[in-house]
Design a protein around this motif. Structure first.
Motif, PDB file in Angstrom:
ATOM      1  N   ARG A  89       0.927  -1.090   0.022  1.00 29.94           N
ATOM      2  CA  ARG A  89       0.011   0.134   0.003  1.00 29.94           C
ATOM      3  C   ARG A  89       1.008   1.389   0.152  1.00 29.94           C
ATOM      4  NH1 ARG A  89      -3.109  -3.006   3.772  1.00 29.94           N
ATOM      5  NH2 ARG A  89      -2.110  -1.850   5.419  1.00 29.94           N
ATOM      6  N   ALA A  90       1.968   1.334   0.911  1.00 24.50           N
ATOM      7  CA  ALA A  90       2.947   2.380   0.815  1.00 24.50           C
ATOM      8  C   ALA A  90       3.615   2.692  -0.328  1.00 24.50           C
ATOM      9  CB  ALA A  90       3.887   2.017   1.897  1.00 24.50           C
ATOM     10  N   ALA A  91       3.722   1.531  -1.325  1.00 26.76           N
ATOM     11  CA  ALA A  91       4.264   1.772  -2.728  1.00 26.76           C
ATOM     12  C   ALA A  91       3.099   2.269  -3.611  1.00 26.76           C
ATOM     13  CB  ALA A  91       4.788   0.566  -3.012  1.00 26.76           C
ATOM     14  N   GLY A  92       1.962   2.278  -3.078  1.00 27.90           N
ATOM     15  CA  GLY A  92       0.905   2.767  -4.119  1.00 27.90           C
ATOM     16  C   GLY A  92      -0.186   1.748  -4.771  1.00 27.90           C
ATOM     17  N   ILE A  93       0.039   0.421  -4.371  1.00 24.96           N
ATOM     18  CA  ILE A  93      -0.708  -0.722  -4.851  1.00 24.96           C
ATOM     19  C   ILE A  93      -1.775  -0.766  -3.736  1.00 24.96           C
ATOM     20  CG2 ILE A  93      -0.567  -3.019  -5.530  1.00 24.96           C
ATOM     21  CD1 ILE A  93       2.359  -2.884  -5.933  1.00 24.96           C
ATOM     22  N   ALA A  94      -2.892  -0.825  -4.225  1.00 24.86           N
ATOM     23  CA  ALA A  94      -4.298  -0.763  -3.554  1.00 24.86           C
ATOM     24  C   ALA A  94      -5.072  -2.019  -4.045  1.00 24.86           C
ATOM     25  CB  ALA A  94      -5.341   0.319  -3.501  1.00 24.86           C
ATOM     26  N   THR A  95      -5.559  -2.946  -3.318  1.00 25.91           N
ATOM     27  CA  THR A  95      -6.178  -4.075  -3.399  1.00 25.91           C
ATOM     28  C   THR A  95      -7.635  -4.257  -3.199  1.00 25.91           C
ATOM     29  OG1 THR A  95      -4.151  -5.464  -3.378  1.00 25.91           O
ATOM     30  CG2 THR A  95      -6.384  -6.709  -3.245  1.00 25.91           C
ATOM     31  N   VAL A  96      -8.343  -4.438  -3.905  1.00 25.44           N
ATOM     32  CA  VAL A  96      -9.884  -4.661  -3.560  1.00 25.44           C
ATOM     33  C   VAL A  96     -10.301  -6.163  -3.559  1.00 25.44           C
ATOM     34  CG1 VAL A  96     -12.225  -4.047  -4.040  1.00 25.44           C
ATOM     35  CG2 VAL A  96     -10.526  -2.325  -4.551  1.00 25.44           C
ATOM     36  N   TRP A  97     -10.518  -6.637  -2.320  1.00 31.30           N
ATOM     37  CA  TRP A  97     -10.548  -8.133  -2.360  1.00 31.30           C
ATOM     38  C   TRP A  97     -12.001  -8.430  -2.700  1.00 31.30           C
ATOM     39  CZ3 TRP A  97      -6.126 -10.562  -1.422  1.00 31.30           C
ATOM     40  CH2 TRP A  97      -5.035  -9.754  -1.059  1.00 31.30           C
ATOM     41  N   GLN A  98     -11.822  -9.851  -2.922  1.00 34.52           N
ATOM     42  CA  GLN A  98     -13.025 -10.687  -3.442  1.00 34.52           C
ATOM     43  C   GLN A  98     -14.405 -10.678  -2.554  1.00 34.52           C
ATOM     44  OE1 GLN A  98     -12.700 -15.069  -4.096  1.00 34.52           O
ATOM     45  NE2 GLN A  98     -12.999 -14.721  -6.102  1.00 34.52           N
ATOM     46  N   ASP A  99     -13.800 -10.991  -1.335  1.00 33.69           N
ATOM     47  CA  ASP A  99     -14.715 -10.855  -0.165  1.00 33.69           C
ATOM     48  C   ASP A  99     -14.559  -9.715   0.538  1.00 33.69           C
ATOM     49  OD1 ASP A  99     -16.010 -13.382  -0.593  1.00 33.69           O
ATOM     50  OD2 ASP A  99     -14.119 -14.226  -0.022  1.00 33.69           O
ATOM     51  N   LEU A 100     -15.119  -8.521   0.033  1.00 35.39           N
ATOM     52  CA  LEU A 100     -14.947  -7.088   0.509  1.00 35.39           C
ATOM     53  C   LEU A 100     -15.608  -7.123   2.048  1.00 35.39           C
ATOM     54  CD1 LEU A 100     -13.750  -4.236  -0.092  1.00 35.39           C
ATOM     55  CD2 LEU A 100     -16.219  -3.922  -0.948  1.00 35.39           C
ATOM     56  N   ALA A 101     -14.760  -6.564   2.705  1.00 34.14           N
ATOM     57  CA  ALA A 101     -15.049  -6.527   4.375  1.00 34.14           C
ATOM     58  C   ALA A 101     -15.324  -5.038   4.496  1.00 34.14           C
ATOM     59  CB  ALA A 101     -13.984  -7.083   5.116  1.00 34.14           C
ATOM     60  N   VAL A 102     -16.254  -4.480   4.901  1.00 34.98           N
ATOM     61  CA  VAL A 102     -16.776  -3.121   5.425  1.00 34.98           C
ATOM     62  C   VAL A 102     -17.114  -3.323   7.006  1.00 34.98           C
ATOM     63  CG1 VAL A 102     -17.126  -2.369   3.165  1.00 34.98           C
ATOM     64  CG2 VAL A 102     -19.032  -3.254   4.600  1.00 34.98           C
ATOM     65  N   ALA A 103     -17.301  -2.205   7.508  1.00 31.89           N
ATOM     66  CA  ALA A 103     -17.855  -2.185   8.900  1.00 31.89           C
ATOM     67  C   ALA A 103     -19.480  -1.773   8.642  1.00 31.89           C
ATOM     68  CB  ALA A 103     -17.192  -1.077   9.687  1.00 31.89           C
ATOM     69  N   PRO A 104     -20.040  -2.766   8.567  1.00 28.16           N
ATOM     70  CA  PRO A 104     -21.688  -2.412   8.380  1.00 28.16           C
ATOM     71  C   PRO A 104     -22.364  -1.525   8.968  1.00 28.16           C
ATOM     72  CG  PRO A 104     -21.506  -4.651   9.252  1.00 28.16           C
ATOM     73  CD  PRO A 104     -20.029  -4.099   9.084  1.00 28.16           C
ATOM     74  N   VAL A 105     -22.069  -1.337  10.293  1.00 24.39           N
ATOM     75  CA  VAL A 105     -22.813  -0.501  11.176  1.00 24.39           C
ATOM     76  C   VAL A 105     -22.180   0.931  11.224  1.00 24.39           C
ATOM     77  CG1 VAL A 105     -23.788  -2.329  12.579  1.00 24.39           C
ATOM     78  CG2 VAL A 105     -21.685  -1.015  13.410  1.00 24.39           C
ATOM     79  N   MET A 106     -20.913   1.043  10.774  1.00 26.36           N
ATOM     80  CA  MET A 106     -20.385   2.524  10.369  1.00 26.36           C
ATOM     81  C   MET A 106     -21.026   3.113   9.277  1.00 26.36           C
ATOM     82  SD  MET A 106     -16.516   1.616  11.506  1.00 26.36           S
ATOM     83  CE  MET A 106     -15.831   2.872  11.156  1.00 26.36           C
ATOM     84  N   SER A 107     -20.887   4.484   9.251  1.00 24.92           N
ATOM     85  CA  SER A 107     -21.534   5.173   8.195  1.00 24.92           C
ATOM     86  C   SER A 107     -20.663   4.956   6.968  1.00 24.92           C
ATOM     87  CB  SER A 107     -21.543   6.657   8.498  1.00 24.92           C
ATOM     88  OG  SER A 107     -20.181   7.285   8.683  1.00 24.92           O
ATOM     89  N   VAL A 108     -21.184   5.453   5.695  1.00 21.46           N
ATOM     90  CA  VAL A 108     -20.346   5.132   4.712  1.00 21.46           C
ATOM     91  C   VAL A 108     -19.129   6.043   4.643  1.00 21.46           C
ATOM     92  CG1 VAL A 108     -20.397   6.030   2.034  1.00 21.46           C
ATOM     93  CG2 VAL A 108     -22.413   4.722   3.109  1.00 21.46           C
ATOM     94  N   TRP A 109     -19.129   7.229   5.008  1.00 24.59           N
ATOM     95  CA  TRP A 109     -18.161   7.990   5.007  1.00 24.59           C
ATOM     96  C   TRP A 109     -16.885   7.682   6.054  1.00 24.59           C
ATOM     97  CZ3 TRP A 109     -16.054  10.572   9.305  1.00 24.59           C
ATOM     98  CH2 TRP A 109     -16.812  10.736  10.407  1.00 24.59           C
ATOM     99  N   ARG A 110     -17.385   7.136   7.312  1.00 25.22           N
ATOM    100  CA  ARG A 110     -16.285   6.472   7.993  1.00 25.22           C
ATOM    101  C   ARG A 110     -15.627   5.358   7.357  1.00 25.22           C
ATOM    102  NH1 ARG A 110     -14.648   8.492  13.144  1.00 25.22           N
ATOM    103  NH2 ARG A 110     -16.388   9.304  14.114  1.00 25.22           N
TER     104      ARG A 110
END
Length: 275
Positions: A89-110
């Motif tokens: 990530r520090a080198a600028g490589i971002a990965t969007v994983w197959q089973d995407l994890a989000v914090a469901p109860v947190m707001s979109v902006w959070r």
């Protein structure tokens, strides 16, 4: 040949990322074997293949979860060896994983900022800048085609395609140079798939090197500039839009014999094709 969705306008440049003869093993099993490919800024490279073909290991290697045992991984022409996802990530490589994890109860902006929330004022009176956080989230999501969201709504209110778009928008906002997207496993409607594909096109348009790992040749041909077909941990073929149309891709994924025959034919016609 059909036309790519939002065809890339960025001219060919030196590779942002390059794999040269990379082998990655799990014990005595080579999950990747002598894999070579180039990933250029402003282009979408689609990686296709059956389960067990090496796609997931390639994603893990690029994202810093897996180290290679042989060969070289180059960033801007310099050999690198990521030991952690944080280094990638520090080198600028971002990965969007197959089973995407989000914090469901947190707001979109959070979820968008995840610990990097904007602040205002000076220490010791610095405080969270809620207006900037909300406005930035809405603006960056709109830039990749997702409009009409409520930044204060819980992330669970987003559809699966919107959640992937959120992760892509976040990567773009925080300065990613390369984007690796593993196709979502969650069932998506056509409209939700369209959101993900539109996000990839937006990332390409902003000059990122995009890797899209997918099993769907139709979606790959809509957005891809290059198509890397993998089998048994190796690059079975490395093709461009000039080499194949969507029917070719569909047929290639359906049978290895067709793939071998077409690859040999293409190499006879184009001896400079990568091996």
């Amino acid at each position: 040949m059909s036309t790519a969705l939002g065809s890339a306008a960025v001219p060919a440049v030196a590779p942002l990322l390059e794999l040269r003869g990379v082998t990655a093993r799990f014990g005595s099993v080579a999950a990747l074997s002598r894999v070579s490919l180039t990933l250029r800024a402003g282009e979408v490279t689609c990686v296709l293949g059956e389960n067990g073909s090496g796609k997931s290991t390639l994603v893990a290697l690029l994202s810093g979860l897996q180290r290679h045992d042989e060969g070289e991984l180059l960033l801007d022409g310099q050999a690198v060896r990521f030991r952690t996802p944080g280094q990638a990530r520090a080198a600028g490589i971002a990965t969007v994983w197959q089973d995407l994890a989000v914090a469901p109860v947190m707001s979109v902006w959070r979820n968008f900022f995840l610990g990097a929330e904007p602040t205002r004022g000076v220490w010791p009176f610095r405080q969270l800048d809620l207006d900037a956080a909300r406005d930035t989230t809405v603006r960056e999501m709109a830039r990749i085609g997702v409009t009409g969201i409520d930044p204060d709504a819980p992330a669970s209110a987003l559809r699966a395609g919107e959640r992937h778009s959120l992760a892509i928008a976040r990567a773009l906002h925080f300065g990613a140079r390369a984007l690796v997207v593993d196709e979502p496993t969650a069932p998506l409607t056509v409209a939700q798939h369209a959101l993900v594909l539109e996000s990839l096109v937006a990332a390409r348009g902003r000059g990122l090197a995009v890797v899209f790992v997918t099993h769907n040749p139709q979606y790959a041909h809509l957005v891809g500039d290059h198509y890397v077909l993998m089998a048994h941990g190796q690059v079975a073929s490395n093709l461009t839009r000039d080499d194949v149309d969507v029917e070719d891709l569909t047929r290639l994924l359906a049978g290895g014999d067709d793939l071998r025959r077409l690859t040999e034919t293409l190499r006879q016609l184009h001896p400079d094709l990568p091996r």
